[in-house]
Motif scaffolding. Structure first.
Motif, short mmCIF file in Angstrom:
data_model
loop_
_atom_site.label_atom_id
_atom_site.label_comp_id
_atom_site.label_asym_id
_atom_site.label_seq_id
_atom_site.Cartn_x
_atom_site.Cartn_y
_atom_site.Cartn_z
N VAL A 1 -8.08 -18.26 57.24
CA VAL A 1 -7.64 -16.94 57.69
C VAL A 1 -6.56 -16.46 56.73
O VAL A 1 -5.65 -17.22 56.38
CB VAL A 1 -7.09 -17.00 59.13
N ALA A 2 -6.66 -15.22 56.31
CA ALA A 2 -5.68 -14.65 55.38
C ALA A 2 -4.92 -13.52 56.06
O ALA A 2 -5.52 -12.68 56.71
CB ALA A 2 -6.38 -14.13 54.13
N GLU A 3 -3.63 -13.56 55.90
CA GLU A 3 -2.77 -12.48 56.40
C GLU A 3 -1.85 -12.03 55.28
O GLU A 3 -1.57 -12.79 54.36
CB GLU A 3 -1.89 -12.97 57.56
N THR A 4 -1.35 -10.82 55.40
CA THR A 4 -0.28 -10.35 54.54
C THR A 4 0.95 -10.27 55.43
O THR A 4 0.92 -9.66 56.50
CB THR A 4 -0.59 -8.96 53.95
N ARG A 5 2.03 -10.92 54.99
CA ARG A 5 3.23 -10.99 55.81
C ARG A 5 4.36 -10.21 55.15
O ARG A 5 4.40 -10.05 53.93
CB ARG A 5 3.65 -12.45 56.00
N GLU A 6 5.32 -9.79 55.99
CA GLU A 6 6.50 -9.06 55.53
C GLU A 6 7.72 -9.72 56.15
O GLU A 6 7.74 -10.00 57.34
CB GLU A 6 6.41 -7.61 56.00
N ALA A 7 8.74 -9.97 55.33
CA ALA A 7 10.00 -10.52 55.82
C ALA A 7 11.10 -9.50 55.57
O ALA A 7 11.21 -8.94 54.48
CB ALA A 7 10.33 -11.83 55.10
N SER A 8 11.89 -9.23 56.60
CA SER A 8 12.99 -8.27 56.53
C SER A 8 14.29 -8.95 56.95
O SER A 8 14.30 -9.73 57.91
CB SER A 8 12.75 -7.09 57.47
N TRP A 9 15.38 -8.62 56.26
CA TRP A 9 16.69 -9.14 56.62
C TRP A 9 17.28 -8.20 57.67
O TRP A 9 17.39 -6.99 57.45
CB TRP A 9 17.59 -9.23 55.40
N THR A 10 17.65 -8.74 58.82
CA THR A 10 18.17 -7.93 59.93
C THR A 10 19.68 -7.73 59.86
O THR A 10 20.24 -6.99 60.67
CB THR A 10 17.84 -8.59 61.28
N GLY A 11 20.33 -8.40 58.95
CA GLY A 11 21.79 -8.38 58.87
C GLY A 11 22.38 -9.73 59.24
O GLY A 11 23.50 -10.04 58.87
N SER A 12 21.59 -10.53 59.96
CA SER A 12 22.05 -11.86 60.34
C SER A 12 20.96 -12.92 60.24
O SER A 12 21.25 -14.11 60.28
CB SER A 12 22.60 -11.84 61.77
N ALA A 13 19.69 -12.50 60.15
CA ALA A 13 18.58 -13.45 60.08
C ALA A 13 17.36 -12.77 59.48
O ALA A 13 17.31 -11.54 59.37
CB ALA A 13 18.24 -13.97 61.48
N TRP A 14 16.37 -13.58 59.10
CA TRP A 14 15.11 -13.06 58.58
C TRP A 14 14.14 -12.84 59.74
O TRP A 14 14.03 -13.68 60.63
CB TRP A 14 14.50 -14.01 57.56
N SER A 15 13.45 -11.73 59.71
CA SER A 15 12.42 -11.41 60.69
C SER A 15 11.10 -11.27 59.93
O SER A 15 11.04 -10.59 58.91
CB SER A 15 12.77 -10.09 61.39
N THR A 16 10.04 -11.93 60.41
CA THR A 16 8.74 -11.85 59.73
C THR A 16 7.70 -11.24 60.67
O THR A 16 7.72 -11.49 61.87
CB THR A 16 8.26 -13.23 59.26
N VAL A 17 6.82 -10.42 60.09
CA VAL A 17 5.72 -9.81 60.84
C VAL A 17 4.46 -9.88 59.99
O VAL A 17 4.52 -9.99 58.77
CB VAL A 17 6.00 -8.34 61.23
N THR A 18 3.32 -9.79 60.66
CA THR A 18 2.05 -9.70 59.96
C THR A 18 1.75 -8.23 59.68
O THR A 18 1.71 -7.42 60.59
CB THR A 18 0.91 -10.32 60.79
N VAL A 19 1.58 -7.90 58.41
CA VAL A 19 1.26 -6.53 58.01
C VAL A 19 -0.23 -6.28 58.18
O VAL A 19 -0.66 -5.26 58.66
CB VAL A 19 1.70 -6.27 56.54
N HIS A 20 -1.02 -7.26 57.74
CA HIS A 20 -2.46 -7.17 57.84
C HIS A 20 -3.02 -8.57 57.95
O HIS A 20 -2.59 -9.47 57.23
CB HIS A 20 -3.05 -6.48 56.60
N GLY A 21 -3.96 -8.75 58.86
CA GLY A 21 -4.51 -10.09 59.01
C GLY A 21 -5.75 -10.11 59.83
O GLY A 21 -6.39 -9.07 60.06
N ALA A 22 -6.11 -11.28 60.30
CA ALA A 22 -7.35 -11.47 61.05
C ALA A 22 -7.38 -10.55 62.27
O ALA A 22 -6.43 -10.44 63.00
CB ALA A 22 -7.44 -12.92 61.53
#
Length: 191
Positions: free
Chosen positions: A166-187
């Motif tokens: 399974v392939a996904e495209t992920r995005e990581a964003s800095w919230t100011g105190s921690a990293w947050s990751t989400v799936t941009v595109h995937g299964a």
């Protein structure tokens, strides 16, 4: 029986002089035993000096040009082989090194880590953005949402338990105190 050894060179190409249409080749680093998998350049120590960063399966190498020649630095943060990106991923004005590691293993699992390396002035601090047991093939930084903020983007591959990758495209964003990751595109997603 013969033993074959690969000789890998990191080569710098530059124009010989303004107005001349020839290239000058300089071998910066050669190794009979290592495979250089990725290269990037940037001022990661935030001192205004661009350095070369080379990735092999076993180590990360930093090279600095000073006094008319390239100096080799050897340091290993203990991460798997993979790709390099350089930039301001936290949007705080500090340039950092981002590493996406992962090599296919015979066991069917792909160990990988998305990590951030920050130079403190005397040591490297390694921050894990996403610890995984999957393959992370690439990493890039950019303003993908067109909102002026850099984010980190990377492909994320894993087995679904049915021997399907399974392939996904992920995005990581800095919230100011921690990293947050989400799936941009995937299964199961379209777009």
């Amino acid at each position: 029986m013969s033993t074959r050894m690969a000789l890998v060179w990191i080569v710098l190409l530059a124009l010989a002089a303004p107005g001349r249409a020839e290239w000058v080749k300089q071998i910066l680093l050669e190794s009979p035993t290592e495979e250089f998998q990725h290269i990037a350049m940037g001022p990661v120590r935030n001192d205004g000096i661009n350095r070369l960063y080379l990735r092999t399966p076993a180590r990360l190498v930093e090279m600095t040009y000073a006094n008319g020649s390239w100096m080799l630095g050897n340091w290993t943060p203990g991460l798997a082989a993979g790709r390099i990106a350089i930039g301001d991923g936290r949007n705080d004005g500090i340039t950092r090194l981002y590493l996406a590691g992962g090599v296919a293993a015979s066991s069917g699992t792909w160990p990988g880590t998305l990590a951030e390396l920050t130079w403190s002035g005397s040591t490297w601090t390694v921050t894990t953005i996403e610890p995984t047991n999957v393959s992370l093939g690439w990493v890039i930084l950019g303003k993908g949402r067109s909102d002026g903020k850099n984010r980190i983007y990377y492909p994320y591959y894993y087995y679904d338990g049915l021997s399907t990758i399974v392939a996904e495209t992920r995005e990581a964003s800095w919230t100011g105190s921690a990293w947050s990751t989400v799936t941009v595109h995937g299964a199961g997603q379209q777009g």
